[in-house]
Design an enzyme around this catalytic site. Structure first.
Site, mmCIF file in Angstrom:
data_model
loop_
_atom_site.group_PDB
_atom_site.id
_atom_site.type_symbol
_atom_site.label_atom_id
_atom_site.label_comp_id
_atom_site.label_asym_id
_atom_site.label_seq_id
_atom_site.Cartn_x
_atom_site.Cartn_y
_atom_site.Cartn_z
ATOM 1 N N ASP A 1 2.566 2.497 -10.410
ATOM 2 C CA ASP A 1 2.513 1.058 -10.711
ATOM 3 C C ASP A 1 2.105 0.733 -12.146
ATOM 4 O O ASP A 1 2.152 -0.428 -12.543
ATOM 5 C CB ASP A 1 1.517 0.356 -9.778
ATOM 6 C CG ASP A 1 1.967 0.371 -8.329
ATOM 7 O OD1 ASP A 1 3.123 0.734 -8.083
ATOM 8 O OD2 ASP A 1 1.152 0.006 -7.463
ATOM 9 N N ARG B 1 -3.779 11.476 2.418
ATOM 10 C CA ARG B 1 -4.745 10.397 2.229
ATOM 11 C C ARG B 1 -5.948 10.668 3.116
ATOM 12 O O ARG B 1 -5.853 11.392 4.104
ATOM 13 C CB ARG B 1 -4.118 9.051 2.593
ATOM 14 C CG ARG B 1 -2.983 8.670 1.671
ATOM 15 C CD ARG B 1 -2.625 7.208 1.837
ATOM 16 N NE ARG B 1 -1.396 6.898 1.129
ATOM 17 C CZ ARG B 1 -1.340 6.573 -0.170
ATOM 18 N NH1 ARG B 1 -2.438 6.527 -0.890
ATOM 19 N NH2 ARG B 1 -0.191 6.307 -0.736
ATOM 20 N N THR C 1 -0.425 6.877 -11.136
ATOM 21 C CA THR C 1 -0.029 5.683 -10.400
ATOM 22 C C THR C 1 1.328 5.266 -10.903
ATOM 23 O O THR C 1 1.530 5.121 -12.106
ATOM 24 C CB THR C 1 -1.000 4.508 -10.560
ATOM 25 O OG1 THR C 1 -0.269 3.292 -10.408
ATOM 26 C CG2 THR C 1 -1.634 4.490 -11.925
#
Ligand code: ATP
Ligand code: MG
Length: 480
Positions: A226, A170, A224
């Protein structure tokens, strides 16, 4: 067909997505010839390919479009369309000139390795590309880490493993340093696998490449777990995650069934959208209550969560609660007076709703000495993220990778790939980063869940009406 003639596609590189009014709109992706008009093209080497020799229609026509919503009026298709993904008759890279690279950023998700593998094998087997670099450790790997040479042999088995073969990180996105590095290494195709943050980074890389007038195709593959990416039908790894979540829910159910007044809490992924919790709950049928970020809940008082827990325990002697990690964040923050911390990429760190809820429920039952309860808290999130993708995700990842490869070879740049209405398409990056998909409480799917668990909605009539009005007004504002 005649509608192509009647409605010439409007080339709208829509970074703003204003309503487009009536008519046929093609939300096109950029092409290298937009800023390099004299770029030579070559016949697609797939014409010689054995694999495609028997395919009835090998190439996708440049006028093929995929409709976001199927709307036909007066015999004309209307609404937003995207360019259909797939091999083009002409390519803008000679196979021998391609120097591709692949990078993975952000969190883990089942299927990343399959995408890497299929980009490498696709480039190699379909287009005869020999130079493919793996950039290690996310964006910062462009300027701070070594690269490794990727060949079909090197990546042969990686889809059987979880995680990312190229490692990830990140933070550390420095557009200038990255593009300098792309230029220095002579890279001309960049494949970027990652979530919303990563795709925003990919858009900046494309902008810089365009500014410098470089012949570099930038292709994003949205990741993703999600399933919260706008426009596309589903994100890769989601099916696998829902499937694996069943095992955790099942474990919780076995635990709580075996004790008196057992309460099992299973925390699943879902920072801003509760799709995994919703689908895992619907799939499992062992869940009594599903809590997601989109649907606020409260604990005490009439119609609150603890009242519901008491009622279920009296009825069944046990219960299972599935919780998305982003559920109840504002509510917990109020109670914890917590300050908002951020990670290296600038994402807000979530408060641990699972631990908090476990403690609060324990406190509640201890305080009132109402009944002795047995709490079991299961957090399988890292286990779910780490597994290899299942069969359907493997196939899906292969399609995504091939779409990206065909698109880059055909000279598109600054695009992402994904299925829209079950057809794979090239989508402007901005369309997948500007908004997020969330569970719509007014959709039938959420009603199905409430009917399946028979849980309270935690909203009184007034609140429900306000939410419905808000959602409807948003729909009106964004509809075509
Ligand atoms: P996920 O949220 O699914 O884990 P993500 O891609 O959103 O994936 P992030 O950690 O937010 O994960 O971002 C990944 C990379 O993208 C990081 O290297 C970060 O520096 C970069 N990035 C994030 N947001 C931006 C942005 N707005 N502009 C440029 N780069 C960004
Ligand atoms: Mg993100």
């Amino acid at each position: 067909p005649s509608f192509w003639r009647q409605n010439k596609p409007i080339r709208s590189q829509s970074s703003n997505h204003q309503p487009h009014g009536d008519g046929f709109v093609l939300e096109d992706v950029p092409h290298l010839t937009d800023f390099l008009p004299n770029l030579p093209s070559y016949p697609n080497p797939l014409q010689q390919s054995q694999a495609y020799a028997v395919v009835k229609k090998t190439f996708v026509s440049s006028s093929d479009a995929v409709a976001q919503e199927v709307v036909v009026q007066d015999d004309s298709p209307r609404g937003v369309h995207f360019r259909r993904a797939g091999p083009r008759e002409k390519v803008f890279f000679h196979s021998k000139e391609v120097r591709a690279c692949i990078v993975t950023c952000g969190g883990l998700c089942p299927g990343i390795n399959t995408v890497i593998r299929e980009i490498v094998c696709g480039l190699s087997y379909m287009y005869g590309v020999e130079e493919i670099l793996g950039i290690e450790g996310g964006y910062r790997g462009f300027y701070s880490k070594n690269t490794l040479q990727l060949t079909p042999k090197v990546v042969n088995d990686i889809h059987k493993r979880g995680g990312t073969f190229l490692r990830t990180s990140r933070g550390g996105h420095d557009t200038h340093k990255i593009v300098d590095n792309i230029q220095d290494r002579g890279i001309n195709q960049v494949y970027i696998i990652g979530g919303d943050g990563t795709q925003k980074g990919a858009a900046l890389i494309y902008k810089e490449v365009e500014k410098r007038g470089l012949k570099v195709a930038v292709a994003g593959i949205p990741k993703t777990i999600d399933n919260d990416i706008a426009v596309i039908d589903k994100s890769f790894g989601f099916d696998t995650a829902v499937e694996e979540a069943q095992r955790a829910i099942n474990a919780a159910h076995v635990e709580v069934e075996s004790v008196e007044n057992g309460i099992g809490i299973v925390k699943l992924m879902g920072r801003y959208s509760g799709f995994i919790a919703l689908y895992a709950t619907l799939a499992s049928r062992d869940v009594d209550c599903c809590l997601i970020p989109e649907s606020p809940f409260y604990l005490e008082g009439q119609g609150g969560l603890v009242e519901f827990i008491e009622q279920r325990l009296k009825e069944n002697g046990h219960m299972v609660i599935v919780l998305a990690e982003g559920a109840g964040q504002e509510y917990i923050a109020q109670h914890m007076h917590a300050a908002g911390e951020k990670d290296a990429s600038g994402n807000k760190l979530l408060l641990d709703v699972g631990l908090w809820l476990t403690e609060r429920i324990k406190d509640h039952f201890a305080k009132g000495q109402k009944m002795a309860i047995n709490m079991k808290y299961i957090d399988p999130t890292y286990m779910i993220r780490a597994i290899p993708s299942n069969a359907s995700d493997n196939i899906y990842c292969t399609l995504l990778a091939h779409s990206a490869v065909h698109g880059a070879m055909a000279g598109y740049s600054g695009f992402t790939v994904g299925p829209v209405n079950s057809r794979h398409a090239y989508i402007p990056i901005s369309r997948v980063t500007e908004t997020q998909n969330t569970v719509k409480l007014t959709d039938r799917m959420w009603a199905r869940l409430l009917a399946s668990t028979n849980q309270p909605s935690f909203l009184d009539r007034n609140e429900m009406q306000q939410r419905v009005d808000l959602i409807n007004s948003n729909i009106e504002n964004t509809s075509i």
